[in-house]
Write a protein that holds these residues in place. Structure first.
Motif, short mmCIF file in Angstrom:
data_model
loop_
_atom_site.label_atom_id
_atom_site.label_comp_id
_atom_site.label_asym_id
_atom_site.label_seq_id
_atom_site.Cartn_x
_atom_site.Cartn_y
_atom_site.Cartn_z
N SER A 90 0.87 -1.18 0.00
CA SER A 90 0.00 0.00 0.00
C SER A 90 0.90 1.23 0.00
CB SER A 90 -0.94 -0.01 1.21
OG SER A 90 -0.22 -0.20 2.41
N THR A 91 0.31 2.41 0.06
CA THR A 91 1.12 3.62 -0.07
C THR A 91 2.09 3.75 1.11
OG1 THR A 91 -0.37 5.07 1.16
CG2 THR A 91 -0.81 4.77 -1.20
N THR A 92 3.11 4.54 0.90
CA THR A 92 4.12 4.75 1.93
C THR A 92 3.48 5.31 3.20
OG1 THR A 92 5.76 5.18 0.22
CG2 THR A 92 6.30 5.90 2.44
N TRP A 93 2.60 6.29 3.04
CA TRP A 93 1.96 6.90 4.21
C TRP A 93 1.12 5.88 4.98
CZ3 TRP A 93 2.60 11.09 7.00
CH2 TRP A 93 1.60 11.45 7.92
N GLU A 94 0.36 5.06 4.25
CA GLU A 94 -0.48 4.04 4.91
C GLU A 94 0.39 3.04 5.68
OE1 GLU A 94 -4.18 4.01 1.70
OE2 GLU A 94 -2.48 2.64 1.44
N MET A 95 1.46 2.57 5.05
CA MET A 95 2.34 1.61 5.71
C MET A 95 3.03 2.23 6.92
SD MET A 95 4.09 -0.53 2.60
CE MET A 95 5.08 -1.49 3.73
N PHE A 96 3.46 3.47 6.75
CA PHE A 96 4.15 4.16 7.84
C PHE A 96 3.24 4.32 9.06
CE2 PHE A 96 5.01 8.15 10.08
CZ PHE A 96 6.27 7.89 10.56
N ASP A 101 1.76 2.78 14.53
CA ASP A 101 0.73 2.47 15.52
C ASP A 101 1.01 1.16 16.26
OD1 ASP A 101 -0.61 4.78 14.93
OD2 ASP A 101 -2.10 3.83 13.63
N MET A 102 1.89 0.32 15.70
CA MET A 102 2.23 -0.95 16.36
C MET A 102 3.17 -0.74 17.55
SD MET A 102 2.81 -3.49 13.10
CE MET A 102 1.56 -3.63 11.80
N ASN A 103 3.77 0.45 17.66
CA ASN A 103 4.63 0.79 18.80
C ASN A 103 5.71 -0.26 19.05
OD1 ASN A 103 3.25 3.25 19.57
ND2 ASN A 103 1.59 1.96 20.35
N LEU A 104 6.49 -0.55 18.01
CA LEU A 104 7.54 -1.56 18.13
C LEU A 104 8.81 -1.01 18.76
CD1 LEU A 104 7.07 -3.36 14.69
CD2 LEU A 104 6.16 -4.01 16.93
N GLY A 127 6.98 11.58 13.45
CA GLY A 127 7.80 10.58 14.10
C GLY A 127 8.76 9.77 13.26
N ALA A 128 8.86 10.04 11.96
CA ALA A 128 9.84 9.32 11.15
C ALA A 128 11.25 9.68 11.61
CB ALA A 128 9.67 9.67 9.68
#
Length: 237
Positions: A90-96, A101-104, A127-128
């Motif tokens: 999917s798009t870069t923004w969607e994946m990012f 949100d997974m807070n890894l 946050g990137a």
């Protein structure tokens, strides 16, 4: 700092360890793209991660999708569907945003379709750790592409991009569809890529992402850097 991008299968060449040490490679960007003989992609990834424990370099993992996220790395680089070459799910923004949100607890570097100072600032603001840019730098005066190939990028838009099949379905500019050839042993379509980036602009392919819309002329690397970071505070450039 020197970054080397490699498929985990490359690490099966044991002499590579010596080269990485001799060159003092500080960062390794790893991914698993192909099976090899009886080894599946997952097998190769497991072997590669074990081999990486020998190496002091920081390990970044390239993610094209979020179905399997290895934890044995120092940071993630995500490549979205709007990037050049092999597209993400999917798009870069969607994946990012999904990965964030997974807070890894690890740095995330988005890649794909990034070509303006506003985009860079938006990613950094949310946050990137950094952003990765490819297409704009391919068209710089210092780039190894031929002048004719750079002019192809200047004239092109994202509407000219095609999904190249077979193999990895790369996102690319096709300069001469009639004369394209594919080698089943070459999943990256290297031969056609070499024709495109080293030729006179009439044959082969050139990998490009949606940021090709922002390639308006051939600039220096420093000029591209200045343009992309003009909205960032000085301490973040």
């Amino acid at each position: 700092n020197l970054l080397l991008s490699l498929d985990y299968s490359d690490l099966l060449h044991l002499d590579l360890k010596k080269s990485i040490e001799n060159l003092k490679i500080s960062h390794l960007l790893c991914y698993a793209d192909h099976s090899r003989g009886d080894l599946s992609k997952k097998n190769i990834e497991q072997i590669g991660q074990n081999l990486l424990t020998w190496m002091p370099a920081k390990k970044l993992y390239m993610l094209y999708d979020l179905g399997h996220i290895p934890e044995n790395c120092d940071a993630y680089l995500i490549k979205g569907s709007n990037g050049a070459g092999r597209p993400g799910e999917s798009t870069t923004w969607e994946m990012f945003t999904r990965l964030k949100d997974m807070n890894l607890g690890k740095p995330i570097i988005p890649m794909g379709g990034i070509g303006t100072a506003a985009q860079v600032k938006e990613y950094i603001d949310v946050g990137a750790a950094a952003v990765a840019v490819g297409t704009l730098f391919a068209a710089t005066s210092e780039s190894a592409l031929s002048t004719e190939a750079k002019q192809v990028l200047v004239k092109a838009s994202r509407l000219d991009l095609k999904e190249l099949e077979p193999h990895l379905k790369q996102k690319t500019l096709i300069l001469d569809k009639e004369h394209l050839t594919f080698d089943p042993k070459d999943p990256n379509n290297t031969a056609e890529l070499e024709k495109g980036i080293q030729g006179n602009g009439s044959r082969g392919i050139i990998f490009a992402g949606d940021a090709v819309d922002h390639v308006e002329k051939i600039l220096t690397v420093q000029e591209v850097m200045n343009n992309l970071t003009e909205l960032l505070p000085k301490e973040e450039k």
